[in-house]
Write a protein that holds these residues in place. Sequence first.
Motif, PDB file in Angstrom:
ATOM      1  N   PHE A 241      21.322 -26.565   6.574  1.00 44.22           N
ATOM      2  CA  PHE A 241      22.036 -25.449   7.207  1.00 44.22           C
ATOM      3  C   PHE A 241      23.511 -25.798   7.386  1.00 44.22           C
ATOM      4  N   PHE A 242      24.361 -24.796   7.193  1.00 46.89           N
ATOM      5  CA  PHE A 242      25.802 -24.991   7.344  1.00 46.89           C
ATOM      6  C   PHE A 242      26.313 -24.092   8.463  1.00 46.89           C
ATOM      7  N   THR A 243      26.898 -24.685   9.486  1.00 40.41           N
ATOM      8  CA  THR A 243      27.466 -23.882  10.567  1.00 40.41           C
ATOM      9  C   THR A 243      28.830 -23.345  10.125  1.00 40.41           C
ATOM     10  N   ASP A 244      29.328 -22.371  10.856  1.00 43.04           N
ATOM     11  CA  ASP A 244      30.654 -21.824  10.530  1.00 43.04           C
ATOM     12  C   ASP A 244      31.765 -22.846  10.800  1.00 43.04           C
TER      13      ASP A 244
ATOM     14  N   GLN B  21      29.679 -27.942  10.062  1.00 41.75           N
ATOM     15  CA  GLN B  21      28.663 -28.989  10.254  1.00 41.75           C
ATOM     16  C   GLN B  21      27.466 -28.721   9.348  1.00 41.75           C
ATOM     17  N   VAL B  22      26.862 -29.789   8.853  1.00 43.59           N
ATOM     18  CA  VAL B  22      25.626 -29.665   8.078  1.00 43.59           C
ATOM     19  C   VAL B  22      24.480 -30.128   8.966  1.00 43.59           C
ATOM     20  N   LEU B  23      23.506 -29.245   9.168  1.00 38.86           N
ATOM     21  CA  LEU B  23      22.391 -29.561  10.065  1.00 38.86           C
ATOM     22  C   LEU B  23      21.055 -29.539   9.325  1.00 38.86           C
TER      23      LEU B  23
ATOM     24  N   THR C 197      20.846 -34.466  14.017  1.00 46.04           N
ATOM     25  CA  THR C 197      20.739 -34.500  12.551  1.00 46.04           C
ATOM     26  C   THR C 197      20.648 -35.940  12.053  1.00 46.04           C
ATOM     27  N   LEU C 198      21.365 -36.846  12.701  1.00 44.45           N
ATOM     28  CA  LEU C 198      21.237 -38.262  12.320  1.00 44.45           C
ATOM     29  C   LEU C 198      19.816 -38.760  12.608  1.00 44.45           C
TER      30      LEU C 198
END
Lengths: 201, 201
Positions: free
Chosen positions: A56-59, A62-64, B95-96
Amino acid sequence: MKILFSPFSPYVRKCLVAAHELGLDGRITLLPSNAHPVNRDRDIIANNPLGKVPTFFTDDGQVLYDSRVICEYLNDLAGGTLVPKTGPARWETLTLQSLGDGMLDAALLARYEDVARPEALRWKDWRAAQLDKVETSLGWLEQHSGSLEARVDLGSLTLACALWYLDLRFQEFGWRDRHQGVARWQAQFSQRRSLGMSWSL
Amino acid sequence: MKILFSPFSPYVRKCLVAAHELGLDGRITLLPSNAHPVNRDRDIIANNPLGKVPTFFTDDGQVLYDSRVICEYLNDLAGGTLVPKTGPARWETLTLQSLGDGMLDAALLARYEDVARPEALRWKDWRAAQLDKVETSLGWLEQHSGSLEARVDLGSLTLACALWYLDLRFQEFGWRDRHQGVARWQAQFSQRRSLGMSWSL
């Protein structure tokens, strides 16, 4: 916001169901992916080194991952109530989510045994043990099905996604006959709009 | 508090490391268990229908699983700082943790392939793909090893437990030569008392 999508991933579905419950699904762009347990998708890996969906990519950039982190992020963003903030209700909800995720992990391993692994290398006892995890979980849920009635949270939504996946991939498993309380709960709970949705690219 | 224990489970270890960091490990009684992916332990199942360790019992009588829920519960109980309460730092830490857990999930599947599955049914490509998940994850961590330095949180502790497990079960994997920044970080971080502990019944 963006999510690496696969139509048959129960974990992607869980995120989109949660997003729908929170009124956020319209703000999430679905991106194509080709996650596979053996033939790994290098495009996913570039963003998530595990090579899994959902990613997932936040606005904010961040990549989650994985689905638990994404769902909690979405709940926080929306100021939602899918996860109680603290106290016993929080741990109960998160443990129910773990149960649903654990059922899915087991079902996916059984699925890989059925379709990814070469036929000559399949191990019946492994597949049976994975489905037995699902079965004993359903047995526990049957004993507690009364307490499922009132809840709309990350636990019950995860569980609904796990049952969705069983229906998708393991129709012959026939769990409803053995767990009628869970079946009744599911029949009612799956009337929710979020659970009736289907997403595609 | 009590936990169903197994000395070689990296997820049990993660909980006990977190408990030690939080000053709580002395309050947790270790209980024996015989978790196995195929020969399922019915005593665990009686409390956790997935039949997995760690399974945790609070003093209030709640049963919690899996390691993520247990660690967050312990952090909350101690008023700790292993998980930032909100904001980007929270999602980054979680996430880590997902990355470390994902490395462990993959390593455990490779391990089951090596020791649980009958030799004639082992699939080389599956094992290789699982270890490739670990490898691409280490590659990502190598690129970000500078940002690991300062952190003592559920993410970095999970990662340390994942590397502990690689050393325990996959010595021939020899990751340190290829990921020297991670190796340097680990050499320093594993000086922490929590990470030097070993628990037994």
